[in-house]
Design a protein around this motif. Structure first.
Motif, short mmCIF file in Angstrom:
data_model
loop_
_atom_site.label_atom_id
_atom_site.label_comp_id
_atom_site.label_asym_id
_atom_site.label_seq_id
_atom_site.Cartn_x
_atom_site.Cartn_y
_atom_site.Cartn_z
N SER A 173 0.82 -1.21 0.00
CA SER A 173 0.00 0.00 0.00
C SER A 173 0.85 1.26 0.00
CB SER A 173 -0.94 0.00 1.21
OG SER A 173 -0.24 0.25 2.42
N TYR A 174 1.95 1.25 0.77
CA TYR A 174 2.81 2.43 0.80
C TYR A 174 3.64 2.55 -0.47
CZ TYR A 174 1.35 2.93 5.63
OH TYR A 174 0.59 3.09 6.75
N GLN A 177 1.45 4.26 -2.98
CA GLN A 177 1.32 5.69 -2.72
C GLN A 177 2.59 6.47 -3.10
OE1 GLN A 177 -1.13 6.64 0.96
NE2 GLN A 177 -0.71 4.48 1.35
N TYR A 202 -5.58 3.67 -2.74
CA TYR A 202 -4.20 4.06 -2.46
C TYR A 202 -3.53 4.70 -3.68
CZ TYR A 202 -4.24 1.36 1.91
OH TYR A 202 -4.52 0.90 3.17
N LYS A 306 -1.75 7.77 3.10
CA LYS A 306 -2.86 7.33 3.92
C LYS A 306 -2.41 6.11 4.72
CE LYS A 306 -6.42 8.24 0.41
NZ LYS A 306 -7.34 7.51 -0.50
N ASN A 308 -2.73 2.55 6.90
CA ASN A 308 -3.49 1.33 6.63
C ASN A 308 -4.79 1.27 7.43
OD1 ASN A 308 -0.43 -0.64 6.70
ND2 ASN A 308 -1.32 0.47 5.01
#
Length: 345
Positions: A173-174, A177, A202, A306, A308
């Motif tokens: 997820s990171y 982003q 994301y 954002k 998690n």
């Protein structure tokens, strides 16, 4: 304040966790003492317990993801004060670990939590974000691409595709982003179909089912972009995902892994494999991670990053034991498990 605190301790190599008491440490120069409100769990925590890796001294306190309140400020620390709400990346050292009620943090890898975020959401950030940062931007332990926060906005990676396997994982997820911040397009990711909306939230531009074979995924991606895939970030890094990633990777491309490589580089096509390591305290990562940690409060505040989704575990530190077991059994998806050390009975 008492001089003792409760901690979840691994008494010996490959032993079983138990609740214990240990002294509250005092911060040295450049350090903070933090009262931990939220500690997030990571797969590495059960891998340390089961395989005996990374940790050399026992009894050991584990946990890397810290969010809490500054209790004391060490010498030379100017940008934090007592009472600040902070998040920080711990390390494999008992006084700097997350699974206890108080910990030391290195001010260079600590950031203030903006009012828009809770301790719980902030605790999901440190290890996942650092793994994405080092994997993408690290010169030695990553792909070495240009850091988007130190250059002008005309992104170098514009119209360059990236593939991220395991986009609903914390690291995935990171990475999505940061790929968006770097200007990659398309941002292609795989996950379970139930997590499609999550990964698109994301910043993934294209989603594919994680169960597709390498050939199926390659065919699907070729309909999305005709640009060669020069960068694949495999946030899962199991042998089966690595083989899919290797099939997707173009000549002279880079595959970033979070675990040891099971694919071999010796194909004469200029492709390289890098196993990243996210510890910001490692000498190779210190300068990069100091630079990115200086951005964390702003990124969280303006929504660039954002946190998690998360689930709160019951019973304070004791709840971590069952939480790690659930993670090991593959029963947690698209969510970080978070414990509240102060609720320990």
């Amino acid at each position: 304040m008492s001089s003792q605190q409760k901690a979840l301790v691994l008494p010996k190599k490959q032993g079983s966790f138990e609740l214990s008491s240990r002294s509250i440490p005092s911060p040295g120069a450049g350090q903070l003492l933090v009262k931990i409100q939220s500690a997030a769990l990571n797969p590495v925590d059960y891998k340390i317990k089961d395989a005996g890796i990374f940790v050399t001294q026992y009894p050991a306190v584990l946990g890397a993801d810290i969010a809490g309140i500054v209790e004391e400020v060490g010498e030379g620390v100017e940008n934090f004060g007592k009472g600040d709400r902070v998040l920080a990346h711990g390390k494999f050292s008992n006084d700097f670990a997350a699974f206890q009620q108080y910990t030391l943090t290195d001010a260079s890898f600590t950031a203030k939590i903006p009012a828009s975020e809770s301790f719980d959401s902030a605790a999901t950030v440190p290890l996942g974000l650092d793994t994405a940062v080092v994997g993408l931007y690290g010169d030695q332990l990553g792909a070495g691409i240009t850091r988007p926060w130190t250059k002008s906005t005309d992104a170098d990676e514009s119209k360059t595709p990236i593939v991220i396997l395991g986009g609903s994982s914390s690291v995935g997820s990171y990475t999505i982003q940061l790929a968006r911040l770097s200007g990659f397009y398309p941002i292609i990711t795989t996950a379970s179909p139930s997590n499609e909306e999550l990964v698109k939230g994301y910043g993934a531009t294209h989603f594919f089912d994680r169960n597709l074979s390498g050939k199926q995924l390659l065919a699907a991606i070729s309909e999305v972009t005709d640009g060669p895939v020069k960068l694949v970030y495999d946030a899962i890094s199991l042998p089966e995902t690595q083989s899919v990633a290797w099939e997707l990777l173009a000549d002279n491309g880079t595959l970033v892994l979070t675990l040891a490589a099971s694919v071999k580089e010796n194909e004469g096509r200029g492709r390289r494999v890098i196993q990243t390591f996210a510890g910001p305290h490692a000498a190779q990562n210190e300068e990069l991670c100091s630079s990115s940690w200086a951005m964390v409060e702003k990124w969280l505040s303006d929504g660039t990053i954002k946190p998690n989704n998360y689930e709160i575990l019951p019973n304070g530190l004791e709840g971590i034991i069952g939480g790690l077991e659930r993670m090991k059994l593959g029963q947690v998806s698209g969510t970080k498990l978070v414990a509240h050390p102060q609720e320990t009975q």
